[in-house]
Design a protein around this motif. Sequence first.
Motif, PDB file in Angstrom:
ATOM      1  N   ALA A   1      91.315  24.618  -0.791  1.00 15.86           N
ATOM      2  CA  ALA A   1      91.784  25.641  -1.738  1.00 15.86           C
ATOM      3  C   ALA A   1      91.191  27.008  -1.427  1.00 15.86           C
ATOM      4  O   ALA A   1      91.821  28.039  -1.657  1.00 15.86           O
ATOM      5  N   ALA A   2      89.953  27.021  -0.911  1.00 10.21           N
ATOM      6  CA  ALA A   2      89.271  28.265  -0.582  1.00 10.21           C
ATOM      7  C   ALA A   2      88.311  27.977   0.561  1.00 10.21           C
ATOM      8  O   ALA A   2      87.790  26.863   0.686  1.00 10.21           O
ATOM      9  N   TYR A   3      88.055  28.997   1.387  1.00  9.17           N
ATOM     10  CA  TYR A   3      87.264  28.772   2.596  1.00  9.17           C
ATOM     11  C   TYR A   3      86.611  30.069   3.072  1.00  9.17           C
ATOM     12  O   TYR A   3      87.175  31.151   2.926  1.00  9.17           O
ATOM     13  N   ALA A   4      85.443  29.928   3.686  1.00 12.53           N
ATOM     14  CA  ALA A   4      84.805  31.029   4.413  1.00 12.53           C
ATOM     15  C   ALA A   4      83.999  30.439   5.557  1.00 12.53           C
ATOM     16  O   ALA A   4      83.369  29.392   5.417  1.00 12.53           O
TER      17      ALA A   4
ATOM     18  N   MET B   1      87.311  19.689  -8.151  1.00 13.84           N
ATOM     19  CA  MET B   1      86.622  19.169  -6.991  1.00 13.84           C
ATOM     20  C   MET B   1      85.433  20.063  -6.649  1.00 13.84           C
ATOM     21  O   MET B   1      85.260  21.113  -7.213  1.00 13.84           O
ATOM     22  N   SER B   2      84.696  19.649  -5.663  1.00 15.14           N
ATOM     23  CA  SER B   2      83.438  20.337  -5.388  1.00 15.14           C
ATOM     24  C   SER B   2      83.502  21.224  -4.146  1.00 15.14           C
ATOM     25  O   SER B   2      84.367  21.076  -3.296  1.00 15.14           O
ATOM     26  N   TRP B   3      82.530  22.114  -4.086  1.00 13.51           N
ATOM     27  CA  TRP B   3      82.328  22.961  -2.917  1.00 13.51           C
ATOM     28  C   TRP B   3      81.510  22.186  -1.903  1.00 13.51           C
ATOM     29  O   TRP B   3      80.632  21.414  -2.265  1.00 13.51           O
ATOM     30  N   LYS B   4      81.785  22.432  -0.628  1.00 14.92           N
ATOM     31  CA  LYS B   4      81.048  21.798   0.464  1.00 14.92           C
ATOM     32  C   LYS B   4      80.683  22.871   1.484  1.00 14.92           C
ATOM     33  O   LYS B   4      81.432  23.824   1.681  1.00 14.92           O
ATOM     34  N   VAL B   5      79.545  22.670   2.132  1.00 20.03           N
ATOM     35  CA  VAL B   5      79.196  23.503   3.278  1.00 20.03           C
ATOM     36  C   VAL B   5      78.704  22.564   4.366  1.00 20.03           C
ATOM     37  O   VAL B   5      77.846  21.718   4.133  1.00 20.03           O
ATOM     38  N   LYS B   6      79.326  22.695   5.539  1.00 18.51           N
ATOM     39  CA  LYS B   6      79.025  21.788   6.638  1.00 18.51           C
ATOM     40  C   LYS B   6      78.966  22.535   7.961  1.00 18.51           C
ATOM     41  O   LYS B   6      79.687  23.515   8.157  1.00 18.51           O
ATOM     42  N   ARG B   7      78.122  22.033   8.844  1.00 16.45           N
ATOM     43  CA  ARG B   7      78.154  22.494  10.226  1.00 16.45           C
ATOM     44  C   ARG B   7      79.409  21.909  10.869  1.00 16.45           C
ATOM     45  O   ARG B   7      79.974  20.925  10.386  1.00 16.45           O
ATOM     46  N   PHE B   8      79.820  22.486  11.987  1.00 18.51           N
ATOM     47  CA  PHE B   8      81.026  22.032  12.677  1.00 18.51           C
ATOM     48  C   PHE B   8      80.979  20.529  12.956  1.00 18.51           C
ATOM     49  O   PHE B   8      81.936  19.811  12.690  1.00 18.51           O
ATOM     50  N   ASP B   9      79.857  20.053  13.498  1.00 13.84           N
ATOM     51  CA  ASP B   9      79.747  18.645  13.880  1.00 13.84           C
ATOM     52  C   ASP B   9      79.711  17.694  12.690  1.00 13.84           C
ATOM     53  O   ASP B   9      79.838  16.483  12.867  1.00 13.84           O
ATOM     54  N   GLU B  10      79.539  18.218  11.490  1.00 14.33           N
ATOM     55  CA  GLU B  10      79.537  17.387  10.287  1.00 14.33           C
ATOM     56  C   GLU B  10      80.926  17.231   9.672  1.00 14.33           C
ATOM     57  O   GLU B  10      81.138  16.363   8.833  1.00 14.33           O
TER      58      GLU B  10
ATOM     59  N   ASP C   1      88.746  30.616  17.845  1.00 11.28           N
ATOM     60  CA  ASP C   1      88.126  31.553  18.778  1.00 11.28           C
ATOM     61  C   ASP C   1      86.803  31.095  19.385  1.00 11.28           C
ATOM     62  O   ASP C   1      86.113  31.860  20.038  1.00 11.28           O
ATOM     63  N   GLY C   2      86.419  29.844  19.165  1.00 12.21           N
ATOM     64  CA  GLY C   2      85.177  29.337  19.731  1.00 12.21           C
ATOM     65  C   GLY C   2      83.949  29.530  18.853  1.00 12.21           C
ATOM     66  O   GLY C   2      82.906  28.929  19.114  1.00 12.21           O
ATOM     67  N   LYS C   3      84.043  30.336  17.822  1.00 12.92           N
ATOM     68  CA  LYS C   3      82.892  30.610  16.959  1.00 12.92           C
ATOM     69  C   LYS C   3      82.655  29.519  15.918  1.00 12.92           C
ATOM     70  O   LYS C   3      81.575  29.426  15.354  1.00 12.92           O
ATOM     71  N   ASP C   4      83.657  28.690  15.680  1.00 10.71           N
ATOM     72  CA  ASP C   4      83.515  27.611  14.692  1.00 10.71           C
ATOM     73  C   ASP C   4      82.391  26.653  15.057  1.00 10.71           C
ATOM     74  O   ASP C   4      81.726  26.102  14.187  1.00 10.71           O
ATOM     75  N   LEU C   5      82.190  26.441  16.344  1.00 13.25           N
ATOM     76  CA  LEU C   5      81.201  25.479  16.819  1.00 13.25           C
ATOM     77  C   LEU C   5      79.788  25.801  16.365  1.00 13.25           C
ATOM     78  O   LEU C   5      78.969  24.905  16.175  1.00 13.25           O
ATOM     79  N   ASN C   6      79.486  27.085  16.204  1.00 17.16           N
ATOM     80  CA  ASN C   6      78.142  27.529  15.834  1.00 17.16           C
ATOM     81  C   ASN C   6      78.063  28.079  14.417  1.00 17.16           C
ATOM     82  O   ASN C   6      77.128  28.800  14.081  1.00 17.16           O
ATOM     83  N   SER C   7      79.050  27.756  13.605  1.00 16.19           N
ATOM     84  CA  SER C   7      79.132  28.298  12.254  1.00 16.19           C
ATOM     85  C   SER C   7      78.991  27.206  11.202  1.00 16.19           C
ATOM     86  O   SER C   7      79.078  26.018  11.505  1.00 16.19           O
ATOM     87  N   TYR C   8      78.822  27.663   9.967  1.00 13.87           N
ATOM     88  CA  TYR C   8      78.890  26.786   8.803  1.00 13.87           C
ATOM     89  C   TYR C   8      80.243  27.013   8.162  1.00 13.87           C
ATOM     90  O   TYR C   8      80.791  28.113   8.220  1.00 13.87           O
ATOM     91  N   HIS C   9      80.762  25.983   7.527  1.00 11.82           N
ATOM     92  CA  HIS C   9      82.096  26.048   6.941  1.00 11.82           C
ATOM     93  C   HIS C   9      81.973  25.720   5.462  1.00 11.82           C
ATOM     94  O   HIS C   9      81.647  24.600   5.090  1.00 11.82           O
ATOM     95  N   LEU C  10      82.201  26.745   4.638  1.00 13.12           N
ATOM     96  CA  LEU C  10      82.109  26.607   3.184  1.00 13.12           C
ATOM     97  C   LEU C  10      83.527  26.517   2.652  1.00 13.12           C
ATOM     98  O   LEU C  10      84.360  27.383   2.934  1.00 13.12           O
TER      99      LEU C  10
END
Length: 147
Positions: A57-60, A1-10, A39-48
């Motif tokens: 399977a993996a996340y940062a 499968m593929s890697w994704k990077v998304k903003r919280f709202d995506e 902790d509230g920081k997810d809203l302003n972060s990117y999720h890889l």
Amino acid sequence: MSWKVKRFDELTTRELYSILQERTQVFVVEQECPYLEVDGKDLNSYHLYKEENGEVAAYARLLPRGVSYKEASIGRVFVKKENRGRGLAGELMTRSLNFIHGELGESEVKIQAQEYLRKFYGSYGFRVVTETYLDDGIPHIDMMLRK
């Protein structure tokens, strides 16, 4: 499968649920460390993350400067237990740094790392900038990368 990077709202609700479920499994259950994982920081972060068979399977979490520190940051890094030993952690870090440097245009990255991962992060150019300290009973160090 593929890697994704998304903003919280995506993120879809299913993607968000899977991410939070796995983060809680690793950082709260596996490490036996009760703490406020959301902790509230997810809203302003990117999720890889990498999905395999419908699971994370993996996340940062990639934090732009000003969210945790004056520098950009990488946090909540994990590879799901069943997927460890396959090189995903290295691929995750490479993709995280490429995004921060390339997409966000940042040259400095600060992380809070568990002490036992000092050599792993050091292999990407991070240097220790604090003494070892306890955070939720787990030895940590702060590390910086300057490109």
